[in-house]
Structure formats: structure tokens, C-alpha cells
Design a protein around this motif. Structure first.
Motif, short mmCIF file in Angstrom:
data_model
loop_
_atom_site.label_atom_id
_atom_site.label_comp_id
_atom_site.label_asym_id
_atom_site.label_seq_id
_atom_site.Cartn_x
_atom_site.Cartn_y
_atom_site.Cartn_z
N ASN A 97 3.44 -5.64 0.69
CA ASN A 97 3.00 -4.51 -0.10
C ASN A 97 1.63 -4.02 0.37
O ASN A 97 1.38 -2.83 0.54
CB ASN A 97 2.93 -4.97 -1.56
CG ASN A 97 2.95 -3.81 -2.51
OD1 ASN A 97 3.20 -2.67 -2.11
ND2 ASN A 97 2.67 -4.08 -3.76
N GLU A 98 0.76 -5.01 0.61
CA GLU A 98 -0.60 -4.70 1.04
C GLU A 98 -0.59 -4.02 2.43
O GLU A 98 -1.35 -3.09 2.67
CB GLU A 98 -1.40 -6.01 1.07
CG GLU A 98 -2.89 -5.85 1.03
CD GLU A 98 -3.44 -5.30 -0.28
OE1 GLU A 98 -2.79 -5.50 -1.33
OE2 GLU A 98 -4.49 -4.65 -0.25
N ARG A 122 -3.03 8.83 5.95
CA ARG A 122 -3.59 9.91 5.14
C ARG A 122 -5.02 10.26 5.56
O ARG A 122 -5.64 11.12 4.99
CB ARG A 122 -3.58 9.49 3.67
CG ARG A 122 -2.21 9.60 3.06
CD ARG A 122 -2.25 9.33 1.58
NE ARG A 122 -0.91 9.28 1.04
CZ ARG A 122 -0.61 8.68 -0.10
NH1 ARG A 122 -1.56 8.08 -0.80
NH2 ARG A 122 0.63 8.68 -0.55
N ILE A 147 0.44 -0.46 2.01
CA ILE A 147 -0.67 0.33 1.46
C ILE A 147 -1.68 0.69 2.55
O ILE A 147 -2.14 1.82 2.65
CB ILE A 147 -1.36 -0.46 0.31
CG1 ILE A 147 -0.44 -0.55 -0.91
CG2 ILE A 147 -2.71 0.13 -0.04
CD1 ILE A 147 -0.33 0.72 -1.72
N GLU A 148 -1.99 -0.30 3.40
CA GLU A 148 -2.94 -0.05 4.48
C GLU A 148 -2.43 1.06 5.41
O GLU A 148 -3.17 1.91 5.85
CB GLU A 148 -3.21 -1.33 5.29
CG GLU A 148 -4.11 -2.32 4.58
CD GLU A 148 -5.49 -1.75 4.26
OE1 GLU A 148 -6.01 -0.94 5.05
OE2 GLU A 148 -6.04 -2.09 3.19
N ILE A 152 -0.24 3.47 4.69
CA ILE A 152 -0.32 4.76 3.99
C ILE A 152 -1.72 5.32 4.09
O ILE A 152 -1.93 6.50 4.38
CB ILE A 152 0.05 4.58 2.49
CG1 ILE A 152 1.53 4.23 2.34
CG2 ILE A 152 -0.28 5.84 1.70
CD1 ILE A 152 1.96 3.97 0.90
N ARG A 153 -2.70 4.44 3.88
CA ARG A 153 -4.08 4.91 3.88
C ARG A 153 -4.52 5.42 5.24
O ARG A 153 -5.27 6.38 5.34
CB ARG A 153 -5.00 3.79 3.40
CG ARG A 153 -4.76 3.45 1.93
CD ARG A 153 -5.64 2.33 1.47
NE ARG A 153 -7.03 2.69 1.56
CZ ARG A 153 -8.00 1.83 1.84
NH1 ARG A 153 -7.71 0.58 2.09
NH2 ARG A 153 -9.25 2.22 1.90
N GLN A 175 -17.11 0.78 5.10
CA GLN A 175 -17.05 1.65 3.94
C GLN A 175 -16.61 0.87 2.70
O GLN A 175 -17.21 0.97 1.64
CB GLN A 175 -16.06 2.77 4.23
CG GLN A 175 -16.16 3.92 3.28
CD GLN A 175 -15.19 5.01 3.67
OE1 GLN A 175 -14.46 4.90 4.65
NE2 GLN A 175 -15.16 6.07 2.89
N GLU A 176 -15.56 0.08 2.86
CA GLU A 176 -15.06 -0.67 1.71
C GLU A 176 -16.08 -1.68 1.21
O GLU A 176 -16.18 -1.93 0.03
CB GLU A 176 -13.75 -1.37 2.07
CG GLU A 176 -12.62 -0.38 2.11
CD GLU A 176 -11.31 -0.99 2.55
OE1 GLU A 176 -11.25 -2.22 2.70
OE2 GLU A 176 -10.36 -0.22 2.75
N ARG A 216 -13.78 1.73 8.34
CA ARG A 216 -13.15 1.51 7.04
C ARG A 216 -13.65 0.21 6.39
O ARG A 216 -13.92 0.17 5.20
CB ARG A 216 -11.63 1.45 7.26
CG ARG A 216 -10.87 0.98 6.08
CD ARG A 216 -9.63 1.78 5.90
NE ARG A 216 -9.94 3.04 5.25
CZ ARG A 216 -9.16 4.10 5.29
NH1 ARG A 216 -8.06 4.08 5.98
NH2 ARG A 216 -9.49 5.18 4.65
#
Lengths: 299, 245
Positions: free
Chosen positions: B6-7, B17, B10-11, B13-14, B77-78, B74
Motif C-alpha cells: 500500500n505504501e 502527481r 502511495i509513493e 501516486i505521489r 521536504q518531508e 522529497r
């Protein structure tokens, strides 16, 4: 009964300066505890250590009788830190779903959505496009994702307007009413008084008082007017007057306990009592706590 | 395991985008490819070989860039925004978070490689055997690890501005000295000498070998491995030092 939080002789030094000094306390299930103190009192440092994000210089922290870093502990806590940041490039809904997937018994999606206060198309917005207030509400929902037994909020209402604050505390109360434990830090006396069942008063890294909001408030706010008086001491008459909480005689002086010294003085003068050598004692509101914001302004 | 998958998703997708990723890692390389094989007359003897060679160069250029920049910036930033701290207090293990970043990033690299290869086929009708396509793609994917490690190293920086500035310079310097924009042979001798000790040239060199029917040179593999270890050790060391506070 299970102890939720157990802190023993916790100390943290940064470059020789003690941010937190020899703090010990424990928290039982269902308590709503406010860590109250002026800026720089060590509130955040204490919370970061409780969460296992900072290593104590000495002393121990245990949550649910385990180390805070344990997976089992992480599954039972919810956290909202001061710095609110939300993972970008995700839709609100996706982020809520992601956080739910981290916990064994998460809140339902509907419940999470209710906590964000958002609806319909707002939930499909990217997190980076949200307003500050919306981000806060989303981060609150994320903190609650695992239906935590213990929640930590570090200065949660800073920057919120009064309506948002009210809504926030309302949701926290609901959570607490379900028997959950809440721990939050604040520098607003009023907020601690309104919300908490217990206040831990911090100053200069030390835990200086621990008690019910009423007792802490009294300790911080009590002021006194004292004077000499000729003749009979009409105790009952004083007690009947407004704003006077207690009257006593100490070393030949009459001492009136009050929260409003100005009003008491004006009443005393208006009834023309034979009093002399008046002194105002600011009581135990120590200098450090003048920095405490007693009333929360409408910001 | 489901949490990890899942993680990863998500990564991915990010990353997709992220407009910078789409521009720098997909659009730019393809525009470059178009210009240097269709518009500018490079005066090469064997145009067909050049089309293949340069296709490898820009695929390497694309993946290298996204490994260093997308990942590194990234991470900074996080961390600077406090997200990394928050993840630490959730039940998601930090290792899963890190692995998801690497796997997600690599999956995106596979996508980039496919898109760029398709661009090569469409623009210039590049034709290779199936084995050549697959093995060159595999090389570009696997030999990107030192650059992922470099991205993680960039990720230890404190400020997003510093990280993005420095990683941009490193990226462009590596691309030029590695012969990814123009062949190594036409660069000045000194730059050739420096470039031959930097990882980018060897990254490209492996792919250039494969399309010529050769196995990647041992020297290239060795140098890339050394860089991978170096970057890993450095970032672990720096991370330890930062966490010691």
C-alpha cells in the motif's frame, strides 16, 4: 488499574542547559491532562520524550508499561504535533485511508470524514491545496485514525480562531467521554481550566505543581489585600462582600483573599472602614506565570 | 506486507502527481532525444547506432535525475515539514517507509524507461532484439542504485533549497561529464579523465555496451558498486550524527 503513562525522574539536557529537569508523574486511564506552562517551560521537550522521539538524558518513560517506541504502543496512541504537515500530492480521502491502514482497529472511514468536517468534493482535494484550518482538521482526524487509547496534542489550538477551538475541544471531549486518555500542552490557563481534569504546571523545565484545575488556578490567581484595623474585626461583614473568597487575621493585619483587588479596595473605601497601612499582595502568581496567557484572546 | 505494498503504491501516486518529475524525467529527455537525433545534424557515421546509443543516454539521464532529485528533495521536504517525525509515531515501521520509497521510486523508473524506449521506437524506429531491450532496461534499473543512494545522501540535507540547488548541480555535472548529453570522445581531455572516475559515465557505459552486444564492463560494475557503498556509508554516518542529538 493500568497506568497509561509513567514518567520517572525525566531529565533532558541540551548542550549543558536543562530543558526538562527531574520530572515524575503518572497518568491513569480516562484522565484529561493539561501540561501548562509559559513558552520555554519544557512542555514540548517532555512530550517528544514521552513519544520516544527524543532520548532522555536520564530517567525513564513508559506508555502502557512499555517503551514508547514499541509497535504495540504506536498502535494505541494518536499524536498531533505542533508543526502540522500533511503528506502532499494525495487526496484527503487517500490520506485518511492510508492512515487507517496503519492501525489494527481503525475508526470507520465515515467517522474519520466526520472528524475532518469536510464533505463531498472537498475530500477529493489534494492535501497541499487545503487551507491552514482544513489541514489542522485533517491532521486531527489522522491522529484519531487508530481510535487511540491515549492521544497527545502539543499546543493544538495555536492559530485556531475561537470557533475552530470550540469545535476542536468538543471533539476531544467526545473522545475523552469514551474513556480515552488525553494529554495536551498549552500556555492558556483558561484552556487548561476548561478542558482538563488535571493540570501539570511546568516552569523552567520543572514540574512545579500537579493538581485539579481549581486548585492550580487558585494558586496562580489568588491575590490579597491586607491592612491594619482599629477595634473589632467584623469577619462576617467582610465575607458577605463581593469578590472576597477568604478573610483572616495574620500578625495583627487583616488579610483578604480575592481575585480582584481593585474591587475590594473600592468597596473598603466606600463603606469607610477605619483601616490603615493598606498593602496589595499579588500572591503566589509568580513572575514566570505572568507570561501565562490567562485569558485566551479572540485571535 | 499489505501495509508495505500500500505504501509503495502511495509513493508511486505521489511521484506521478509531481509536475517536476513529469517535466524533468519524461518530457525533457524525450525533447532532448528528438533534438539530437532529428533536428541537429550530429554528423555521425552510423545514424542508426547513434539513435540507439543516444536513446540509452537519455534513459540513463532520466532515471539518474529522478533518483537523485525526486527522491532526495522529497526526503528533505518531508523531514523539514515534520512529516517524517509524525510517521515515526505511527505503527508504520520506519524501514517499511524507507523500503516503500525505494521500491516506489524503482517502479516509477521502470515506467520512465518504458516511456522513453517507446519514444525511441516512435520517433526513430529504433529496433533491437528483445533480449537487448530487456537487458538494457534491467541495467538502467539496477545500476541506478548508486544514484538512489546519492538521493538518500542528498536527503540528509537540512533545507529544501540547499538540497534542490546542490542536487541540480550534481545532476547536470554528472550528466555532462558522463557523456550523457554528448559522447565522451568529443569532450575536453581533462573532463574525460574526471568523468571516467565518476559514476554517471559507467552507468551509461553499461547500457551502451549492451546495445552493441557486449556485457557491461567489469570496471563499470566495480566503480558503480564502490560508489553505492560510499554513498550508503556516508548517509548512514550523517543520519546517525543527526539523530545523536
Amino acid at each position: 488499574m493500568e497506568t497509561i503513562v509513567e514518567i520517572n525522574n525525566l531529565t533532558k539536557e541540551f548542550k549543558g542547559k536543562r530543558a526538562v529537569e527531574d520530572v515524575s508523574f503518572s497518568i491513569k486511564p480516562g484522565e484529561v491532562v493539561a501540561i501548562l506552562g509559559p513558552n520555554g517551560a519544557g512542555k514540548s521537550t517532555a512530550i517528544l520524550m514521552m513519544l520516544g522521539l527524543l532520548h532522555p538524558t536520564s530517567g525513564t518513560v513508559s506508555l502502557f508499561n512499555q517503551k514508547p517506541q514499541e509497535q504495540k504502543v504506536r498502535e494505541r496512541i494518536g499524536v498531533m504535533l505542533q508543526q502540522v504537515s500533511i503528506m502532499d500530492a494525495l487526496k484527503v480521502k487517500e490520506l485518511l485511508a492510508l492512515f487507517r491502514s496503519y492501525y489494527p482497529t481503525p475508526l470507520s472511514m465515515e467517522e474519520m470524514i466526520r472528524l475532518t468536517g469536510m464533505q463531498g468534493s472537498e475530500l477529493n482535494r489534494r492535501t497541499d491545496k487545503l487551507s491552514g484550518g482544513q489541514k489542522r482538521r485533517v491532521s486531527f482526524a489522522l491522529a484519531m485514525a487508530g481510535n487511540p487509547d491515549l492521544v497527545f496534542f502539543d499546543e493544538p489550538t495555536v492559530g485556531m480562531d475561537s470557533t475552530a477551538r470550540k469545535q476542536f475541544w468538543e471533539k476531544v471531549r467526545q473522545h475523552a467521554n469514551a474513556g480515552k486518555t488525553v494529554l495536551f500542552s498549552t500556555h492558556y490557563l483558561q484552556e487548561a481550566d476548561d478542558v482538563a481534569t488535571r493540570i501539570l504546571l511546568f516552569n523552567e523545565g520543572k514540574l512545579v505543581a500537579d493538581g485539579s484545575p481549581a486548585s492550580i488556578k487558585q494558586r496562580l490567581l489568588k491575590k490579597a489585600v491586607s491592612f491594619k484595623m482599629d477595634g473589632h474585626f467584623p469577619k462576617e461583614q467582610f465575607l458577605a462582600m463581593e469578590h472576597i473568597s477568604d478573610v483572616s487575621e495574620e500578625k495583627g493585619r487583616i488579610v483578604i483573599q480575592t481575585e480582584d483587588t481593585d474591587r475590594v479596595l473600592s468597596s473598603l473605601f466606600s463603606i469607610e472602614m477605619p483601616i490603615s497601612d493598606i498593602a496589595i499582595d499579588k500572591g503566589r502568581l509568580e513572575d514566570a506565570f505572568e507570561q501565562l496567557t490567562v485569558e485566551q484572546g479572540v485571535s | 506486507m499489505i501495509m508495505l505494498l500500500n505504501e509503495c503504491k502511495i509513493e508511486m501516486i505521489r511521484i506521478f502527481r509531481n509536475p517536476y518529475f513529469v517535466f524533468w524525467s519524461l518530457l525533457m529527455p524525450i525533447i532532448f532525444y528528438f533534438i539530437f537525433t532529428k533536428v541537429v545534424d550530429t554528423g555521425v557515421d552510423d545514424q542508426e547506432l547513434w539513435n540507439k546509443h543516444f536513446l540509452m543516454s537519455i534513459a540513463v539521464f532520466s532515471v539518474m535525475g529522478s533518483a537523485i532529485m525526486t527522491l532526495g528533495i522529497r526526503v528533505v521536504q518531508e523531514r523539514s515539514e515534520g512529516w517524517t517525525t509524525w510517521i515515526k509515531v505511527t505503527p508504520l515501521p520506519s524501514s517499511s517507509y524507507f523500503i516503500a520509497k525505494m521500491v516506489g521510486q524503482s517502479a516509477v523508473h521502470v515506467f520512465s524507461i518504458i516511456v522513453i524506449f517507446i519514444a525511441g521506437i516512435i520517433l526513430n524506429g529504433v529496433s533491437m532484439t528483445f533480449v537487448e531491450w530487456v537487458s538494457s532496461a534491467a541495467w538502467i534499473l539496477i545500476a541506478s542504485f548508486p544514484f538512489l543512494a546519492l538521493g538518500v545522501l542528498v536527503g540528509t540535507m537540512k533545507r529544501v533549497d540547499t538540497a534542490s540547488g546542490i542536487s541540480n548541480i550534481i545532476y547536470l555535472a554528472l550528466a555532462i561529464t558522463g557523456g550523457l548529453w554528448m559522447p565522451m570522445e568529443i569532450l575536453p581531455k581533462t573532463i574525460q579523465l574526471i568523468g571516467s572516475w565518476l559514476p554517471a559515465y559507467h552507468y551509461g557505459n553499461g547500457a551502451w555496451g549492451i546495445i552493441r552486444g557486449q556485457f557491461p564492463e567489469f570496471k563499470s560494475i566495480a566503480i558503480l558498486t564502490v560508489y553505492l557503498l560510499l554513498f550508503m556509508v556516508l548517509s548512514i554516518y550523517i543520519r546517525r550524527k543527526q539523530e545523536a542529538v
